[in-house]
Scaffold this motif. Sequence first.
Motif, short mmCIF file in Angstrom:
data_model
loop_
_atom_site.label_atom_id
_atom_site.label_comp_id
_atom_site.label_asym_id
_atom_site.label_seq_id
_atom_site.Cartn_x
_atom_site.Cartn_y
_atom_site.Cartn_z
N TYR A 35 0.82 -1.18 -0.05
CA TYR A 35 0.22 -0.01 0.10
C TYR A 35 0.91 1.17 0.14
O TYR A 35 1.90 1.39 0.76
CB TYR A 35 -0.92 0.08 1.31
CG TYR A 35 -1.82 1.14 1.31
CD1 TYR A 35 -2.97 1.22 0.40
CD2 TYR A 35 -1.74 2.02 2.27
CE1 TYR A 35 -3.87 2.23 0.47
CE2 TYR A 35 -2.71 3.07 2.61
CZ TYR A 35 -3.80 3.28 1.35
OH TYR A 35 -4.61 4.23 1.64
N ASP A 90 -3.86 7.35 -3.23
CA ASP A 90 -3.61 6.13 -2.85
C ASP A 90 -3.51 4.83 -3.76
O ASP A 90 -4.37 4.95 -4.34
CB ASP A 90 -4.11 5.79 -1.20
CG ASP A 90 -5.78 5.64 -1.60
OD1 ASP A 90 -6.44 6.19 -2.36
OD2 ASP A 90 -6.09 4.66 -0.78
N ILE A 133 -1.97 0.67 -4.75
CA ILE A 133 -1.58 -0.51 -4.23
C ILE A 133 -0.66 -1.07 -5.52
O ILE A 133 -0.89 -0.96 -6.64
CB ILE A 133 -2.33 -1.66 -3.96
CG1 ILE A 133 -3.37 -1.20 -2.91
CG2 ILE A 133 -1.71 -2.95 -3.79
CD1 ILE A 133 -4.26 -2.45 -2.56
N TYR A 157 -2.02 -9.61 1.54
CA TYR A 157 -1.29 -8.58 0.60
C TYR A 157 -0.26 -9.52 -0.10
O TYR A 157 1.03 -8.85 -0.34
CB TYR A 157 -0.69 -7.40 1.40
CG TYR A 157 -1.25 -6.31 1.36
CD1 TYR A 157 -0.71 -5.15 0.53
CD2 TYR A 157 -2.75 -6.20 1.71
CE1 TYR A 157 -1.63 -4.08 0.48
CE2 TYR A 157 -3.24 -4.97 1.66
CZ TYR A 157 -2.87 -3.79 0.92
OH TYR A 157 -3.81 -2.81 0.63
N THR A 176 -6.32 -9.04 -1.12
CA THR A 176 -6.30 -7.56 -0.67
C THR A 176 -7.68 -7.16 -0.82
O THR A 176 -8.58 -7.97 -0.88
CB THR A 176 -5.42 -6.75 -1.97
OG1 THR A 176 -6.01 -6.96 -3.17
CG2 THR A 176 -3.98 -6.91 -1.68
N TYR A 211 -10.54 -3.83 1.25
CA TYR A 211 -10.54 -3.28 2.71
C TYR A 211 -11.72 -3.46 3.44
O TYR A 211 -12.44 -2.39 3.95
CB TYR A 211 -10.19 -1.64 2.39
CG TYR A 211 -11.01 -1.08 1.40
CD1 TYR A 211 -12.19 -0.77 1.43
CD2 TYR A 211 -10.20 -0.77 0.18
CE1 TYR A 211 -13.03 -0.22 0.43
CE2 TYR A 211 -10.87 -0.03 -0.94
CZ TYR A 211 -12.27 0.24 -0.59
OH TYR A 211 -12.81 0.79 -1.77
N MET A 234 -7.12 0.64 6.51
CA MET A 234 -6.67 1.40 5.32
C MET A 234 -7.39 2.42 5.19
O MET A 234 -6.94 3.65 4.57
CB MET A 234 -6.62 0.23 4.07
CG MET A 234 -5.89 0.63 3.10
SD MET A 234 -5.37 -0.57 1.79
CE MET A 234 -6.88 -1.12 1.03
N CYS A 290 -6.44 6.70 4.77
CA CYS A 290 -6.87 7.51 3.49
C CYS A 290 -7.36 8.76 4.00
O CYS A 290 -7.18 10.06 3.56
CB CYS A 290 -7.84 6.97 2.49
SG CYS A 290 -7.18 5.19 1.72
#
Length: 305
Positions: free
Chosen positions: A131, A144, A146, A224, A241, A243, A294, A298
């Motif tokens: 991330y 943001d 990945i 991840y 992955t 959120y 996560m 942000c």
Amino acid sequence: MPVPDAVTTPNGRAYGRRLPGTGQDGVSYHQVTMSEPADDGPASGEASRRTPLRDWHATHGARMVPFGGWDMPVQYASGVLTEHHAVRNAVGLFDIGHMGQVAVSGPHALAWLQWLVPTDVSRLEIGQAQYSVLCAPDGGAIDDIIIYRLGDDRYLIIVNAANTDADVAWMHHCLAEPGPGIDTHHVNLHPYAHARTLIAVQGPKSLNVLQKVSDTDLSGLGYYRAAEATVAGVNALVARTGYTGERGYEIAFDAAHAVSVWEALLAAGADAGIIPCGLGARSEEHTSELQSPMYLVCRLLLEKK
């Protein structure tokens, strides 16, 4: 790299950056207006883009809304609360084909990524994700992201839907003005545009459902981490992955197979209680800060600005 002029968003937030395009230094620049990074709320205005699953959603009772320039399902007839509980207790299926995918490869790909983002990309093992954030020269957060390391010199970057065009423009700008020792002839930057898509399978039963349609053993795939695998007979990148705070997987593959893979997952998860979910449930999942740290990161990035 010279410090850029500010880029302002529709809500007035400035993200100090300048993209090639005439400034006082005699260089041509233009400002880019983009929606706020990490804000996944539906955008106003007309949607001009469609994911490969858009028509499937519309014909299966989804309520469609404009979202970051895309026509996306906000919920199905089951309702947001039912979709939310499906993800918490069973499994939900999300179309996230509006997210941007950018491939980075070449002998100097790592050196350029180290120049592009503040995180240490060199720590990534093959098959690992990180991330990170795209930063302006003043340190402000642009978006943001990945980053996945797929091979020795192969990487994949996932960016937010509403910011894809601006993010890619910023990457091209950084490629045009690279750091010391970086030979851009040895860096390949390839935005996939509409060629590839993404589907997310999220919930405690997600592995059982996904494994039914994959010949690749995914049971050992850690958080991840990502692996190239087959899903419903289609070559794909499967990443653990997401959120939602629940176990989940994101699947990237050729957009031409979107409907067949989507329907194969629905069929495989019928006994597990799988249902298609819209943006409403997706927003409901990631606004739980304890379950999805996560998302909290942000928001903190934006508040710092």
